[in-house]
Enzyme design. Structure first.
Site, PDB file in Angstrom:
ATOM      1  N   HIS A   1     -23.303 -36.866   7.535  1.00  0.00           N
ATOM      2  CA  HIS A   1     -23.372 -38.216   7.850  1.00  0.00           C
ATOM      3  C   HIS A   1     -22.157 -39.143   7.355  1.00  0.00           C
ATOM      4  CE1 HIS A   1     -26.050 -42.127   7.798  1.00  0.00           C
ATOM      5  NE2 HIS A   1     -25.034 -42.458   7.330  1.00  0.00           N
ATOM      6  N   GLU A   2     -21.573 -38.937   6.095  1.00  0.00           N
ATOM      7  CA  GLU A   2     -20.704 -39.669   5.638  1.00  0.00           C
ATOM      8  C   GLU A   2     -19.296 -39.438   6.442  1.00  0.00           C
ATOM      9  OE1 GLU A   2     -21.017 -42.430   4.005  1.00  0.00           O
ATOM     10  OE2 GLU A   2     -22.864 -41.862   3.784  1.00  0.00           O
TER      11      GLU A   2
ATOM     12  N   HIS B   1     -18.946 -41.001   9.830  1.00  0.00           N
ATOM     13  CA  HIS B   1     -18.337 -42.324   9.593  1.00  0.00           C
ATOM     14  C   HIS B   1     -16.774 -42.354   9.570  1.00  0.00           C
ATOM     15  CE1 HIS B   1     -22.047 -44.673   9.028  1.00  0.00           C
ATOM     16  NE2 HIS B   1     -22.326 -43.993   7.737  1.00  0.00           N
TER      17      HIS B   1
END
Length: 218
Positions: free
Chosen positions: A22-23, A26
């Site tokens: 997820h990170e 980003h």
């Protein structure tokens, strides 16, 4: 294998897979949009220890939804700061949806090919964990898409809100997050989150329908 152990083991797997992905998503999206800030700070990595946040990790273990350390961005490096911020924010939940989709393909293939012929309790436990990983990835995506600061959804919301209104809301970010903690731990958020998660699960189930057909043909 007890349901408690399966649940705990699944949440640990999610901590060390879904949150780093997820990170990193980003960071990757931000870099592609013109801002290498996160990349330069070592956040464009799948190493979980570069991303995990203590409180967010505890929320994953207790409530099944949580967060990692925010990925730093400099929106002024984007061609369009508002659109760039929204797209980089959307990349995180999108990565969890993609993971859920991939895991669902493996789950359906495995369940169709192995469980239908009878398997050991250990194999059943593996597939139970796999299904829970799918559900937790979906839950993470849905939770982070809520239009509540500082979640990813709030950065997408700024596309449709007047800039002055958005900045006014962000002034109360800390208090809003405390309210989210309260709603999370009291279970008040459970019903709407479960409803949205079921909708997303149904969508992924439909999109992987070709796997069901393939398994029946084998």
């Amino acid at each position: 294998m007890s349901s408690f152990i399966i649940g705990l083991f699944t949440k640990v797997i999610v901590l060390f897979t879904a949150l780093p992905v997820h990170e990193a998503a980003h960071a990757w999206a931000s870099d592609k949009l013109g801002d290498p800030t996160a990349k330069n700070m070592g956040r464009l990595t799948l190493n979980p220890f570069a991303h995990l946040d203590l409180m967010g990790s505890l929320c994953i273990l207790v409530a099944g939804v949580g967060w990692a350390k925010p990925v730093p961005i400099n929106p002024y490096r984007y061609k369009n700061p508002r659109v760039g911020t929204a797209l980089s924010a959307l990349a995180g939940p999108a990565s969890n949806i993609l993971l859920a989709y991939i895991f669902m393909i493996f789950y359906k293939l495995g369940a169709g090919l192995f469980l239908s012929y009878g398997s050991s309790q250990a194999v059943w436990g593996i597939f139970a964990i796999l299904q829970m990983v799918i559900l937790l990835n979906i839950s993470l995506a849905v939770f982070n898409l809520l239009p509540i600061p500082p979640l990813d959804g709030s950065k997408i919301l700024q596309l449709v809100l007047p800039q002055q209104t958005y900045y006014r809301i962000m002034q109360y970010e800390r208090y809003i997050m405390l309210a989210v903690f309260f709603l999370l731990f009291t279970g008040i958020l459970s019903t709407p989150l479960s409803f949205l998660s079921r909708l997303l699960y149904g969508g992924l189930d439909f999109l992987t329908g070709y796997v069901d057909i393939l398994v029946r043909l084998l």
